[in-house]
Design an enzyme around this catalytic site. Structure first.
Site, PDB file in Angstrom:
ATOM      1  CG  ASN A   1      -6.637  -2.090  -5.002  1.00 24.91           C
ATOM      2  OD1 ASN A   1      -7.204  -1.351  -5.807  1.00 24.91           O
ATOM      3  ND2 ASN A   1      -5.644  -1.671  -4.228  1.00 24.91           N
TER       4      ASN A   1
ATOM      5  N   GLY B   1      -4.871  -5.266  -8.432  1.00 25.68           N
ATOM      6  CA  GLY B   1      -3.750  -4.833  -7.602  1.00 25.68           C
ATOM      7  C   GLY B   1      -3.856  -5.264  -6.153  1.00 25.68           C
ATOM      8  CD  GLN B   2      -7.591  -8.906  -2.779  1.00 28.48           C
ATOM      9  OE1 GLN B   2      -8.250  -9.229  -3.770  1.00 28.48           O
ATOM     10  NE2 GLN B   2      -7.947  -9.234  -1.545  1.00 28.48           N
TER      11      GLN B   2
ATOM     12  CG  HIS C   1      -7.654  -4.470   2.096  1.00 28.66           C
ATOM     13  ND1 HIS C   1      -7.278  -5.741   1.713  1.00 28.66           N
ATOM     14  CD2 HIS C   1      -6.965  -3.628   1.293  1.00 28.66           C
ATOM     15  CE1 HIS C   1      -6.399  -5.664   0.736  1.00 28.66           C
ATOM     16  NE2 HIS C   1      -6.198  -4.380   0.445  1.00 28.66           N
TER      17      HIS C   1
HETATM   18  P1  5GP Z   1      -3.828  -3.957  -1.514  1.00 27.12           P
HETATM   19  O1  5GP Z   1      -2.616  -3.734  -2.382  1.00 27.12           O
HETATM   20  O2  5GP Z   1      -4.028  -5.439  -1.233  1.00 27.12           O
HETATM   21  O3  5GP Z   1      -5.079  -3.297  -1.999  1.00 27.12           O
HETATM   22  O4  5GP Z   1      -3.525  -3.230  -0.148  1.00 27.12           O
HETATM   23  C1  5GP Z   1      -2.801  -3.791   0.882  1.00 27.12           C
HETATM   24  C2  5GP Z   1      -2.371  -2.645   1.760  1.00 27.12           C
HETATM   25  O5  5GP Z   1      -1.985  -3.163   3.017  1.00 27.12           O
HETATM   26  C3  5GP Z   1      -1.166  -1.869   1.222  1.00 27.12           C
HETATM   27  O6  5GP Z   1      -1.535  -0.496   1.047  1.00 27.12           O
HETATM   28  C4  5GP Z   1      -0.087  -2.063   2.285  1.00 27.12           C
HETATM   29  O7  5GP Z   1       0.693  -0.905   2.491  1.00 27.12           O
HETATM   30  C5  5GP Z   1      -0.906  -2.433   3.518  1.00 27.12           C
HETATM   31  N1  5GP Z   1      -0.210  -3.311   4.441  1.00 27.12           N
HETATM   32  C6  5GP Z   1       0.474  -4.456   4.130  1.00 27.12           C
HETATM   33  N2  5GP Z   1       0.971  -5.019   5.246  1.00 27.12           N
HETATM   34  C7  5GP Z   1       0.606  -4.217   6.287  1.00 27.12           C
HETATM   35  C8  5GP Z   1       0.833  -4.281   7.700  1.00 27.12           C
HETATM   36  O8  5GP Z   1       1.475  -5.189   8.232  1.00 27.12           O
HETATM   37  N3  5GP Z   1       0.305  -3.274   8.453  1.00 27.12           N
HETATM   38  C9  5GP Z   1      -0.415  -2.252   7.877  1.00 27.12           C
HETATM   39  N4  5GP Z   1      -0.882  -1.309   8.725  1.00 27.12           N
HETATM   40  N5  5GP Z   1      -0.656  -2.170   6.565  1.00 27.12           N
HETATM   41  C10 5GP Z   1      -0.149  -3.139   5.766  1.00 27.12           C
END
Ligand code: 5GP
Ligand code: ZN
Length: 113
Positions: free
Chosen positions: A86, A92-93, A99
């Site tokens: 994302n 949706g980031q 990552h």
């Molecule tokens: P994005 O929405 O930016 O693509 O994904 C971020 C992801 O990071 C989400 O799926 C969320 O659940 C995960 N995430 C956020 N904070 C933490 C954390 O402290 N530990 C872990 N293991 N995952 C996290």
């Protein structure tokens, strides 16, 4: 450094690690969207896919080689999986440290919402 994924890299925030080397870290997502849901990140703080350039692009191929190894270990290589990046607000980031999500072990729908 306020970045939560940098804090996961440093160990300041605990995580359930799957794989680590000098360049990348793989750990389970804290809020899984599938029976298998892990994240692979560069240890270096790269904000998003927008920051990929000729100098740092080799991290992307390395991340995909690590994913290839992990999906075999987790036995989802035959059934299939999805790799998601994302980028930015519309993408949706929510964490501004690039990552790749890897999701598997369920029938994932397409297109995403
Ligand atoms: P994005 O929405 O930016 O693509 O994904 C971020 C992801 O990071 C989400 O799926 C969320 O659940 C995960 N995430 C956020 N904070 C933490 C954390 O402290 N530990 C872990 N293991 N995952 C996290
Ligand atoms: Zn970071």
């Amino acid at each position: 450094m306020s970045c939560i994924f940098c804090k996961i890299v440093s160990g300041e925030i605990p995580s359930k690690k799957l794989y680590e080397d000098d360049k990348v870290l793989a750990f389970y997502d804290i809020s899984p969207e599938a029976p298998v849901h892990f994240l692979v990140i560069p240890k270096e703080h790269i904000k998003s896919a927008n920051e990929i350039n000729e100098e740092n692009a080799s991290i992307i191929s390395h991340i995909f080689v690590v994913i290839n190894k992990l999906v075999k270990e987790l036995n989802i290589n035959e059934t299939g999986y999805r790799i998601v990046n994302n980028c930015g607000k519309d993408g949706g980031q929510t964490v501004d440290h690039m990552h790749f999500h890897v999701l598997g072990q369920r029938d994932l729908k397409w297109p995403p919402g």
